[in-house]
Design a protein around this motif. Sequence first.
Motif, short mmCIF file in Angstrom:
data_model
loop_
_atom_site.label_atom_id
_atom_site.label_comp_id
_atom_site.label_asym_id
_atom_site.label_seq_id
_atom_site.Cartn_x
_atom_site.Cartn_y
_atom_site.Cartn_z
N GLY A 122 -5.43 -1.02 18.91
CA GLY A 122 -4.45 -1.96 18.40
C GLY A 122 -3.79 -1.43 17.13
N PRO A 123 -2.82 -2.17 16.62
CA PRO A 123 -2.11 -1.77 15.41
C PRO A 123 -2.93 -2.10 14.16
CG PRO A 123 -1.27 -3.87 16.16
CD PRO A 123 -2.27 -3.41 17.20
N VAL A 124 -2.60 -1.42 13.09
CA VAL A 124 -3.19 -1.67 11.77
C VAL A 124 -2.05 -2.09 10.86
CG1 VAL A 124 -4.19 -0.51 9.76
CG2 VAL A 124 -5.10 -0.06 12.04
N PHE A 125 -2.25 -3.19 10.12
CA PHE A 125 -1.27 -3.59 9.12
C PHE A 125 -1.98 -4.16 7.90
CE2 PHE A 125 -1.56 -6.98 12.22
CZ PHE A 125 -1.67 -8.13 11.45
N PRO A 126 -1.32 -4.14 6.74
CA PRO A 126 -2.00 -4.37 5.46
C PRO A 126 -2.39 -5.82 5.20
CG PRO A 126 0.34 -4.10 5.09
CD PRO A 126 0.10 -3.83 6.55
N LEU A 127 -3.40 -5.96 4.35
CA LEU A 127 -3.81 -7.24 3.80
C LEU A 127 -4.21 -6.98 2.35
CD1 LEU A 127 -4.42 -10.24 4.18
CD2 LEU A 127 -6.74 -9.58 4.85
N ARG A 128 -3.32 -7.29 1.43
CA ARG A 128 -3.60 -7.05 0.01
C ARG A 128 -4.17 -8.33 -0.59
NH1 ARG A 128 1.83 -4.58 -2.13
NH2 ARG A 128 2.66 -6.21 -0.81
N LEU A 129 -5.37 -8.25 -1.16
CA LEU A 129 -6.04 -9.42 -1.72
C LEU A 129 -6.05 -9.44 -3.24
CD1 LEU A 129 -9.10 -9.60 0.72
CD2 LEU A 129 -6.98 -10.92 0.80
N SER A 164 -1.05 -0.38 -1.83
CA SER A 164 -0.68 0.34 -0.61
C SER A 164 -0.55 -0.60 0.57
CB SER A 164 -1.70 1.42 -0.28
OG SER A 164 -1.67 2.44 -1.23
N LYS A 165 0.40 -0.32 1.42
CA LYS A 165 0.60 -1.07 2.65
C LYS A 165 0.27 -0.14 3.81
CE LYS A 165 4.29 -3.94 0.81
NZ LYS A 165 5.70 -4.34 0.97
N LEU A 166 -0.94 -0.27 4.34
CA LEU A 166 -1.38 0.60 5.43
C LEU A 166 -0.81 0.12 6.76
CD1 LEU A 166 -5.17 1.08 4.61
CD2 LEU A 166 -3.27 2.59 4.04
N PHE A 167 -0.05 0.98 7.41
CA PHE A 167 0.45 0.72 8.75
C PHE A 167 0.04 1.89 9.64
CE2 PHE A 167 3.31 -1.85 6.20
CZ PHE A 167 3.42 -3.01 6.96
N GLY A 168 -0.46 1.58 10.82
CA GLY A 168 -0.87 2.64 11.72
C GLY A 168 -1.48 2.05 12.98
N GLU A 169 -2.49 2.76 13.50
CA GLU A 169 -3.17 2.32 14.70
C GLU A 169 -4.63 2.73 14.63
OE1 GLU A 169 -0.98 5.81 14.74
OE2 GLU A 169 0.02 3.93 15.18
N GLN A 170 -5.43 2.04 15.43
CA GLN A 170 -6.87 2.31 15.44
C GLN A 170 -7.39 2.20 16.86
OE1 GLN A 170 -9.35 0.72 12.28
NE2 GLN A 170 -10.69 -0.20 13.82
N ASN A 172 -11.00 2.79 -7.51
CA ASN A 172 -11.68 2.18 -6.37
C ASN A 172 -11.33 0.70 -6.30
OD1 ASN A 172 -13.40 1.81 -4.16
ND2 ASN A 172 -15.02 1.08 -5.50
N SER A 173 -10.07 0.39 -6.15
CA SER A 173 -9.69 -1.02 -5.99
C SER A 173 -9.80 -1.45 -4.53
CB SER A 173 -8.28 -1.28 -6.52
OG SER A 173 -7.35 -0.45 -5.86
N GLY A 174 -10.06 -0.53 -3.62
CA GLY A 174 -10.29 -0.85 -2.22
C GLY A 174 -9.00 -1.00 -1.42
N LEU A 175 -9.15 -0.85 -0.13
CA LEU A 175 -8.06 -1.04 0.83
C LEU A 175 -8.52 -2.04 1.88
CD1 LEU A 175 -7.12 2.70 1.37
CD2 LEU A 175 -5.63 0.99 0.35
N ASN A 176 -7.64 -2.95 2.25
CA ASN A 176 -7.94 -3.93 3.28
C ASN A 176 -6.89 -3.82 4.38
OD1 ASN A 176 -10.05 -5.20 1.71
ND2 ASN A 176 -8.40 -6.04 0.47
N TYR A 177 -7.32 -4.05 5.61
CA TYR A 177 -6.32 -4.07 6.68
C TYR A 177 -6.74 -4.98 7.82
CZ TYR A 177 -9.03 -0.39 9.16
OH TYR A 177 -10.00 0.34 9.79
N ASN A 178 -5.73 -5.43 8.56
CA ASN A 178 -5.89 -6.26 9.75
C ASN A 178 -5.88 -5.36 10.99
OD1 ASN A 178 -5.41 -9.05 8.52
ND2 ASN A 178 -3.61 -7.95 7.84
N TYR A 179 -6.65 -5.76 11.97
CA TYR A 179 -6.71 -5.01 13.22
C TYR A 179 -6.79 -5.98 14.41
CZ TYR A 179 -8.79 -1.95 16.85
OH TYR A 179 -9.07 -1.27 18.01
#
Length: 195
Positions: free
Chosen positions: A39-46, A52-58, A179-186
């Motif tokens: 599926g696709p990957v898209f960002p979730l900034r908390l 960063s806005k991560l867009f891609g696939e997994q 190290n503020s971390g990255l979050n993403y939706n999948y």
Amino acid sequence: ERIMAAILAVVCFLWLSMAAHAHEDVLTVGIQQIGISAGPVFPLRLTPGQSSKLFGEQTTVSWAMTITEPLGKGAFDGALSLGVEAVLFHTRRPAESYNVGAMPYLRHVFGSRAVVRPYLEGGGGGIWGTLAGTPEQASDLNFLLMAGAGLSWFLSPHTAVSLGYRFYHISNGGFGNPNSGLNYNYPFIGLSYLH
């Protein structure tokens, strides 16, 4: 928004209408499952530090085994599975990165006798790749945490199609700065075989 509501309504209708038609096979201790999802990957900034806005696939490849007998009654009975999966994660934005990880996970499947079975899952492991170019991460080796939910629709006693959603958090655990971390939706679709 309307499309998601319509999909959810259809899935709920299928689950409720098909729950009465139980398969002969029930999730019992020792049932094994192999699966693949994509599926696709898209960002979730908390937090403000996550720019960063991560867009891609997994893609994930998994193996699991049911470790408890079904508990409860009706559509809310359920069984617990323990599994491990490989995570292949690619981003196109903000920069191209290639990442591979592995993690153990627990999954609780509800309605272990139904055709459509909702589940909740969570896990954690490690991921290695080229995320160190983002402002949030200083390391190529990071921790990966996951929480999710989904529905498995059994086409036969041994084959299921899944639709689901996972939240992922990537962190180097303080071993590097920043190290503020990255979050993403999948959101994903998957195919599983049980035996």
